[in-house]
Motif scaffolding. Structure first.
Motif, PDB file in Angstrom:
ATOM      1  N   SER A 188     -43.743  51.244  26.266  1.00 35.22           N
ATOM      2  CA  SER A 188     -42.879  50.125  26.349  1.00 35.22           C
ATOM      3  C   SER A 188     -41.300  50.334  26.618  1.00 35.22           C
ATOM      4  N   PRO A 189     -40.481  49.656  27.511  1.00 36.27           N
ATOM      5  CA  PRO A 189     -39.177  50.009  27.897  1.00 36.27           C
ATOM      6  C   PRO A 189     -38.231  49.513  26.563  1.00 36.27           C
ATOM      7  N   LEU A 190     -38.892  49.020  25.581  1.00 41.86           N
ATOM      8  CA  LEU A 190     -37.843  48.418  24.621  1.00 41.86           C
ATOM      9  C   LEU A 190     -38.071  49.124  23.280  1.00 41.86           C
ATOM     10  N   VAL A 191     -36.956  48.960  22.659  1.00 43.15           N
ATOM     11  CA  VAL A 191     -36.848  49.869  21.232  1.00 43.15           C
ATOM     12  C   VAL A 191     -35.938  48.761  20.384  1.00 43.15           C
ATOM     13  N   THR A 192     -36.228  48.685  19.153  1.00 42.43           N
ATOM     14  CA  THR A 192     -35.664  47.574  18.314  1.00 42.43           C
ATOM     15  C   THR A 192     -34.290  48.070  17.743  1.00 42.43           C
ATOM     16  N   THR A 193     -33.550  47.420  17.199  1.00 43.15           N
ATOM     17  CA  THR A 193     -32.188  47.555  16.374  1.00 43.15           C
ATOM     18  C   THR A 193     -32.537  48.695  15.038  1.00 43.15           C
ATOM     19  N   GLU A 194     -33.680  48.275  14.576  1.00 41.42           N
ATOM     20  CA  GLU A 194     -34.360  49.033  13.344  1.00 41.42           C
ATOM     21  C   GLU A 194     -34.607  50.569  13.855  1.00 41.42           C
ATOM     22  N   TRP A 195     -35.349  50.716  14.943  1.00 42.98           N
ATOM     23  CA  TRP A 195     -35.628  51.849  15.401  1.00 42.98           C
ATOM     24  C   TRP A 195     -34.571  52.678  15.709  1.00 42.98           C
ATOM     25  N   LEU A 196     -33.481  52.071  16.360  1.00 43.98           N
ATOM     26  CA  LEU A 196     -32.074  52.877  16.714  1.00 43.98           C
ATOM     27  C   LEU A 196     -31.607  53.220  15.550  1.00 43.98           C
ATOM     28  N   ALA A 197     -31.422  52.322  14.502  1.00 42.13           N
ATOM     29  CA  ALA A 197     -30.534  52.859  13.071  1.00 42.13           C
ATOM     30  C   ALA A 197     -31.153  53.865  12.636  1.00 42.13           C
ATOM     31  N   ASN A 198     -32.423  54.176  12.869  1.00 46.28           N
ATOM     32  CA  ASN A 198     -33.266  55.114  12.212  1.00 46.28           C
ATOM     33  C   ASN A 198     -33.441  56.183  13.073  1.00 46.28           C
ATOM     34  N   VAL A 209     -30.482  57.018  15.644  1.00 51.69           N
ATOM     35  CA  VAL A 209     -29.117  57.117  16.211  1.00 51.69           C
ATOM     36  C   VAL A 209     -28.598  58.374  16.073  1.00 51.69           C
ATOM     37  N   ASP A 210     -29.018  59.034  15.190  1.00 52.68           N
ATOM     38  CA  ASP A 210     -28.255  60.624  15.074  1.00 52.68           C
ATOM     39  C   ASP A 210     -29.190  61.741  15.522  1.00 52.68           C
ATOM     40  N   GLN A 211     -30.151  61.286  16.112  1.00 54.94           N
ATOM     41  CA  GLN A 211     -31.014  62.370  16.645  1.00 54.94           C
ATOM     42  C   GLN A 211     -30.371  62.952  17.809  1.00 54.94           C
ATOM     43  N   PRO A 212     -30.414  64.587  17.736  1.00 51.14           N
ATOM     44  CA  PRO A 212     -29.460  65.170  18.630  1.00 51.14           C
ATOM     45  C   PRO A 212     -29.833  65.105  20.076  1.00 51.14           C
ATOM     46  N   ASP A 213     -30.785  64.785  20.583  1.00 53.13           N
ATOM     47  CA  ASP A 213     -31.365  64.778  21.988  1.00 53.13           C
ATOM     48  C   ASP A 213     -30.891  63.142  22.451  1.00 53.13           C
ATOM     49  N   LEU A 214     -30.524  62.052  21.696  1.00 51.85           N
ATOM     50  CA  LEU A 214     -30.354  61.098  22.148  1.00 51.85           C
ATOM     51  C   LEU A 214     -29.046  60.400  22.647  1.00 51.85           C
ATOM     52  N   PHE A 215     -29.223  59.862  23.685  1.00 53.64           N
ATOM     53  CA  PHE A 215     -27.979  59.418  24.331  1.00 53.64           C
ATOM     54  C   PHE A 215     -27.716  57.995  24.327  1.00 53.64           C
ATOM     55  N   LEU A 216     -26.753  57.448  23.734  1.00 55.23           N
ATOM     56  CA  LEU A 216     -26.601  56.090  23.612  1.00 55.23           C
ATOM     57  C   LEU A 216     -25.727  55.523  24.837  1.00 55.23           C
ATOM     58  N   SER A 240     -21.828  55.722  21.121  1.00 55.06           N
ATOM     59  CA  SER A 240     -21.906  55.446  22.490  1.00 55.06           C
ATOM     60  C   SER A 240     -21.021  55.927  23.649  1.00 55.06           C
ATOM     61  N   TYR A 241     -21.856  56.295  24.765  1.00 54.11           N
ATOM     62  CA  TYR A 241     -20.709  56.310  25.911  1.00 54.11           C
ATOM     63  C   TYR A 241     -20.891  55.438  26.519  1.00 54.11           C
ATOM     64  N   LYS A 242     -19.916  55.159  27.176  1.00 52.18           N
ATOM     65  CA  LYS A 242     -19.661  53.994  28.446  1.00 52.18           C
ATOM     66  C   LYS A 242     -20.088  54.650  29.838  1.00 52.18           C
ATOM     67  N   VAL A 243     -21.118  53.797  30.442  1.00 51.62           N
ATOM     68  CA  VAL A 243     -21.423  54.136  31.671  1.00 51.62           C
ATOM     69  C   VAL A 243     -21.026  52.748  32.582  1.00 51.62           C
ATOM     70  N   SER A 244     -20.399  52.747  33.549  1.00 48.18           N
ATOM     71  CA  SER A 244     -20.109  51.640  34.313  1.00 48.18           C
ATOM     72  C   SER A 244     -21.131  51.323  35.391  1.00 48.18           C
ATOM     73  N   ILE A 245     -21.748  50.157  35.141  1.00 46.75           N
ATOM     74  CA  ILE A 245     -22.765  49.887  36.163  1.00 46.75           C
ATOM     75  C   ILE A 245     -22.124  49.442  37.635  1.00 46.75           C
ATOM     76  N   ASP A 246     -20.874  48.865  37.537  1.00 45.52           N
ATOM     77  CA  ASP A 246     -19.898  48.343  38.487  1.00 45.52           C
ATOM     78  C   ASP A 246     -19.533  49.559  39.281  1.00 45.52           C
ATOM     79  N   HIS A 247     -19.276  50.436  38.904  1.00 50.16           N
ATOM     80  CA  HIS A 247     -18.560  51.645  39.629  1.00 50.16           C
ATOM     81  C   HIS A 247     -19.625  52.970  39.523  1.00 50.16           C
ATOM     82  N   GLU A 248     -20.075  53.558  38.588  1.00 52.67           N
ATOM     83  CA  GLU A 248     -20.765  54.671  38.207  1.00 52.67           C
ATOM     84  C   GLU A 248     -22.136  54.447  38.760  1.00 52.67           C
ATOM     85  N   LEU A 249     -22.552  53.307  38.513  1.00 51.98           N
ATOM     86  CA  LEU A 249     -24.010  53.237  38.906  1.00 51.98           C
ATOM     87  C   LEU A 249     -24.271  52.029  39.977  1.00 51.98           C
ATOM     88  N   SER A 250     -23.340  51.899  40.969  1.00 50.30           N
ATOM     89  CA  SER A 250     -23.304  50.985  42.162  1.00 50.30           C
ATOM     90  C   SER A 250     -22.780  51.800  43.275  1.00 50.30           C
TER      91      SER A 250
END
Length: 281
Positions: A3-13, A15-22, A47-57
């Motif tokens: 599944s491409p989706l994760v829940t907010t509960e999953w992320l809360a549990n 979010v501090d995982q070392p290999d996770l990039f938010l 969170s890191y900011k990644v711009s769809i309008d500039h970096e991903l376009s």
């Protein structure tokens, strides 16, 4: 496919995982739905900011939200320290809007563990979870991975034009019904009204809950696609106004169990502006 989706509960549990990039992939211009407006920057902590309008376009090519080139993916990966095996969670400040677009970009370039936060920032906030006012500053210049775009992930106007005769894929236009049938004006100047011949209309809001913040359940999404009499092996090309909301429906199709999906990146902004391409009303 996972599944491409994760829940907010999953992320809360996790979010501090070392290999996770938010990654916050929110955009400023929201079209096709009533935008949620923020008076100040609010983000999910870490969170890191990644711009769809500039970096991903691809800003060097004429068009709106043109799919990024390989060098742009490499630049984003090096800036953040990503590899194709990094765990990436994407979210936006509208609930579900631009995150599916970023998801398809990363998946198309071979990232294996990339997910969308279902409900995004609004759901996270509504649950009373902690927020922050500033993004993390990237400090990595690492990453020597090479990337190559999946050649079937993105279709051109030439591909879509050929498909009108071959009908190898079903083109699903996710704009509102009034725009699809040319009964409402297009928001972009110089763009004709109507739709691609032989395409069908399935507005992207149909796959979201009534508040527009999260995807409907798996069973509800399956029922929605079943109602269209699509076979399970159907091949889809998704289109919208500029290639943004088409990805919402694309993700919904994957959640519902369909695998043969692609994006018409130029979408109606390109097709409707090109007088040489046929239209229907």
């Amino acid at each position: 496919m996972e599944s491409p989706l994760v829940t907010t509960e999953w992320l809360a549990n996790h979010v501090d995982q070392p290999d996770l990039f938010l990654l916050d992939v929110s955009v400023d211009n929201v079209v096709g739905k009533e935008p949620i407006v923020y008076e100040e920057l609010i983000i999910i902590p870490g969170s890191y900011k990644v711009s769809i309008d500039h970096e991903l376009s691809d800003t060097e090519t004429a068009g709106i939200h043109v799919f990024p080139k390989v060098k742009q993916i490499q630049q984003v990966a090096q800036k953040l320290g990503l590899t194709p095996k990094s765990m990436i969670v994407l979210y936006d400040d509208q609930g579900i809007y631009s995150a599916p677009r970023a998801w398809w970009i990363f998946k198309s370039y071979g990232f294996e563990r990339v997910f969308i936060l279902d409900g995004g920032l609004p759901k996270w906030q509504a649950e009373g979870r902690a927020t922050a006012a500033n993004h993390l500053e990237p400090n990595s210049q690492s990453g020597d991975s090479t990337y190559e775009r999946n050649p079937v992930a993105v279709k051109s106007s030439k591909d879509v034009l050929s498909n009108i005769d071959s009908e190898e894929s079903t083109v699903i236009d996710v704009r509102a019904e009034a725009r699809f049938y040319g009964k409402a004006p297009e928001p972009r100047p110089g763009v004709r009204s109507g739709h691609i011949p032989k395409s069908c209309n399935l507005p992207f809001m149909n796959v979201l809950t009534s508040d527009g913040l999260t995807f409907k359940s798996v069973d509800e999404l399956k029922a929605l696609f079943d109602a269209q009499n699509f076979s399970q092996n159907a091949s889809f090309i998704f289109s919208c106004g500029s290639g943004m909301t088409a990805c919402i429906m694309l993700v919904a199709a994957i959640v519902a169990g369909y695998q043969n999906v692609s994006l018409y990146d130029g979408s109606w902004a390109e097709w409707g502006a090109d007088a040489s391409l046929p239209i229907e009303l």
